[in-house]
Design an enzyme around this catalytic site. Structure first.
Site, mmCIF file in Angstrom:
data_model
loop_
_atom_site.group_PDB
_atom_site.id
_atom_site.type_symbol
_atom_site.label_atom_id
_atom_site.label_comp_id
_atom_site.label_asym_id
_atom_site.label_seq_id
_atom_site.Cartn_x
_atom_site.Cartn_y
_atom_site.Cartn_z
ATOM 1 N N PHE A 167 -0.335 72.189 68.500
ATOM 2 C CA PHE A 167 -0.052 72.973 67.223
ATOM 3 C C PHE A 167 -1.612 73.652 66.965
ATOM 4 O O PHE A 167 -2.822 73.269 67.253
ATOM 5 C CB PHE A 167 0.039 72.007 65.951
ATOM 6 C CG PHE A 167 0.500 72.499 64.752
ATOM 7 C CD1 PHE A 167 1.724 73.128 64.834
ATOM 8 C CD2 PHE A 167 -0.398 72.540 63.915
ATOM 9 C CE1 PHE A 167 2.184 73.551 63.630
ATOM 10 C CE2 PHE A 167 0.070 72.948 62.549
ATOM 11 C CZ PHE A 167 1.352 73.677 62.388
ATOM 12 N N ASP B 94 -2.268 63.166 67.705
ATOM 13 C CA ASP B 94 -1.674 64.003 66.496
ATOM 14 C C ASP B 94 -0.192 63.350 66.492
ATOM 15 O O ASP B 94 0.763 63.750 67.425
ATOM 16 C CB ASP B 94 -1.585 65.468 66.559
ATOM 17 C CG ASP B 94 -0.994 66.438 65.348
ATOM 18 O OD1 ASP B 94 -0.204 65.635 64.770
ATOM 19 O OD2 ASP B 94 -1.324 67.211 65.187
ATOM 20 N N TYR C 112 4.664 64.534 55.019
ATOM 21 C CA TYR C 112 5.707 65.588 54.259
ATOM 22 C C TYR C 112 6.969 65.628 55.196
ATOM 23 O O TYR C 112 7.809 66.300 54.885
ATOM 24 C CB TYR C 112 5.289 66.748 53.933
ATOM 25 C CG TYR C 112 4.434 67.641 54.843
ATOM 26 C CD1 TYR C 112 4.721 68.482 55.620
ATOM 27 C CD2 TYR C 112 2.864 67.360 54.813
ATOM 28 C CE1 TYR C 112 4.194 68.895 56.700
ATOM 29 C CE2 TYR C 112 2.261 68.259 55.695
ATOM 30 C CZ TYR C 112 2.667 69.072 56.612
ATOM 31 O OH TYR C 112 1.880 69.747 57.413
ATOM 32 N N LYS C 113 7.107 65.270 56.664
ATOM 33 C CA LYS C 113 8.104 65.489 57.480
ATOM 34 C C LYS C 113 9.107 64.273 57.449
ATOM 35 O O LYS C 113 9.663 64.167 56.617
ATOM 36 C CB LYS C 113 7.549 65.768 58.786
ATOM 37 C CG LYS C 113 6.583 67.107 58.895
ATOM 38 C CD LYS C 113 6.046 67.228 60.550
ATOM 39 C CE LYS C 113 4.863 68.223 60.827
ATOM 40 N NZ LYS C 113 5.393 69.595 60.343
ATOM 41 N N ARG D 114 14.624 76.435 66.397
ATOM 42 C CA ARG D 114 14.150 75.034 66.440
ATOM 43 C C ARG D 114 15.101 74.268 65.320
ATOM 44 O O ARG D 114 15.035 74.529 64.191
ATOM 45 C CB ARG D 114 12.477 74.790 65.958
ATOM 46 C CG ARG D 114 12.197 73.384 66.520
ATOM 47 C CD ARG D 114 10.630 73.326 66.233
ATOM 48 N NE ARG D 114 10.331 73.184 64.706
ATOM 49 C CZ ARG D 114 9.117 72.982 64.291
ATOM 50 N NH1 ARG D 114 8.152 72.881 64.967
ATOM 51 N NH2 ARG D 114 8.988 73.222 62.973
#
Length: 418
Positions: free
Chosen positions: A137, A214, A239-240, A386
């Site tokens: 990322f 991560d 928050y995912k 995605r």
């Protein structure tokens, strides 16, 4: 770990109808707990931002009225100061496979990554390399680049297939006596590749290096066993799949064997032994609290507790089983309905997390058209659509409707081209 409510996980094939799968899904009843689940909007981006739970609205209102409005500054002594570690321990118990005292909630993922990369480098003096992959990322890569510049280090890059991810064999080929830390993602943000954390960590340790994982695209969706795997350091967002809301703070994990050695670079008053002594010198707090810097983001931590309660209720293994069933159904349906697109994620469900990517030259245009139809996936270059299938809030019918919408948009585009 708890495997849920005793019901067998649902399995999917191309011939399975979404209605049949939803009827057999032992976790289907949980969907109604999420705001917006009753609407016609098709939400397929739960790995970017999770839907809020209905109970969270009540929690936030109660906090404003009673905790903040009623207790005011007394709230710090009564509860708020302990939230970073109490919620950290809850994340560790429900999602991470980690004992108490090793996880803390604070800051953003980027800030915590910076703290832990710098701390890892300091724990391995004389070593000159940070190992990472080119498809990690952007934040991870940018933070590593910045630390390398600050500390006079080199970056050792691993080139990977963007439809897959980093393997233990690739790591073993590049780590050595110069490696300070290996920085990788548990689930690749683009492809959904699920790394073999235990094997990679063992490779790094054989070379005397530390690992920093991560967990942003796995926590709350894929079970982890950080203690058993021997992981040194980890970060993740809330928050995912933990549904903490936009900008909710991240968490950091530091293995107990390292926590009292760790020296983090952003020294603030909340990370000292006695914050209210207001002393002249920085004396780090014992244990994981030393990772704190400034005032804890209390409001940002509230919603996370509600999702942790739900995951704890059914067990992370049951969540994973639902996730595998959802992604397997989506792969089977896409192969049948969208033959012109290419799966850019692992076909083996054991090698992928909770999201999938398909590529096609028109996917940027397709994604924009889907958003106009209230179908919300995500787009990732090069040409990738995605789908983030959040296991507890996403139904099989919703997933199927999203794929049908992709078919309709592609058909409309083809018709215009004729």
């Amino acid at each position: 770990m708890d495997t849920g409510e005793g019901a067998a996980p649902v399995s999917a094939t191309a011939s399975s109808s979404p209605e049949q799968l939803d009827a057999r899904d032992p976790l289907a009843h949980l969907r109604e707990r999420f705001i917006g689940s009753e609407s016609d909007l098709v939400y397929l981006d739960g790995n970017s931002l999770g839907r809020p739970l209905r109970v969270t609205a009540s929690r936030l209102a109660e906090f404003v009225e009673s905790s903040w409005g009623g207790r005011l500054i007394r709230g710090w002594d009564e509860e708020w100061l302990e939230l970073p570690t109490s919620i950290g321990d809850r994340i560790a118990d429900v999602c991470l496979g980690a004992a108490p005292g090793q996880t803390v909630v604070a800051d953003s993922t980027t800030v915590l990554l910076y703290k832990l990369v710098r701390a890892a480098v300091a724990l391995r003096p004389g070593r000159t390399e940070i190992v990472l992959d080119r498809d990690n990322f952007p934040t991870d890569r940018y933070v590593a680049q910045g630390v390398a510049e600050e500390c006079g280090l080199r970056l050792r890059w691993i080139d990977v297939d963007t439809s897959a991810g980093v393997t233990a064999e690739q790591v073993a080929a590049v780590v050595g006596s110069d490696t300070a830390v290996v920085l990788l993602s548990h689930v690749a943000y683009r492809s959904g590749w699920l790394a073999d954390v235990a094997a990679v960590t063992a490779c790094a340790h054989e070379a005397g290096a530390l690992t920093l994982w991560d967990l942003c695209h796995s926590v709350g969706s894929v079970p982890t066993e950080l203690d058993r795997w021997g992981v040194d350091l980890a970060v993740g967002c809330t928050y995912k799949y933990l549904n903490g809301g936009p900008g909710a703070p991240a968490f950091a994990y530091v293995a107990a064997r390292l926590v009292d050695e760790l020296r983090q670079p952003i020294r603030g008053w909340m990370g000292v032994r006695d914050p209210f002594a207001m002393g002249p010198d920085y004396e780090p707090a014992p244990g994981i609290r030393r990772l704190l810097s400034g005032t804890p983001p209390v409001i940002g931590m509230l919603a996370v507790q509600d999702m942790l309660d739900v995951i704890g209720e059914v067990g992370i293994d049951a969540v994973r089983a639902k996730s595998v069933a959802l992604t397997s159904a989506a792969v089977a349906w896409a192969a049948e309905r969208l033959p012109e697109v290419r799966l850019a994620s692992p076909s083996d469900p054991a090698r992928r997390g909770g999201h999938l990517t398909w590529t096609h030259p028109a996917m940027r245009e397709v994604t924009a058209a889907l958003w106009r139809r209230d179908v919300l996936p995500d787009y990732r270059d090069p040409g990738g659509l995605r789908l983030g299938l959040s296991p507890l809030s996403t139904s099989f019918a919703e997933t199927s409707a999203g794929l049908d919408a992709v078919r309709a948009v592609l058909d409309g585009r083809d018709a215009r081209a004729r």
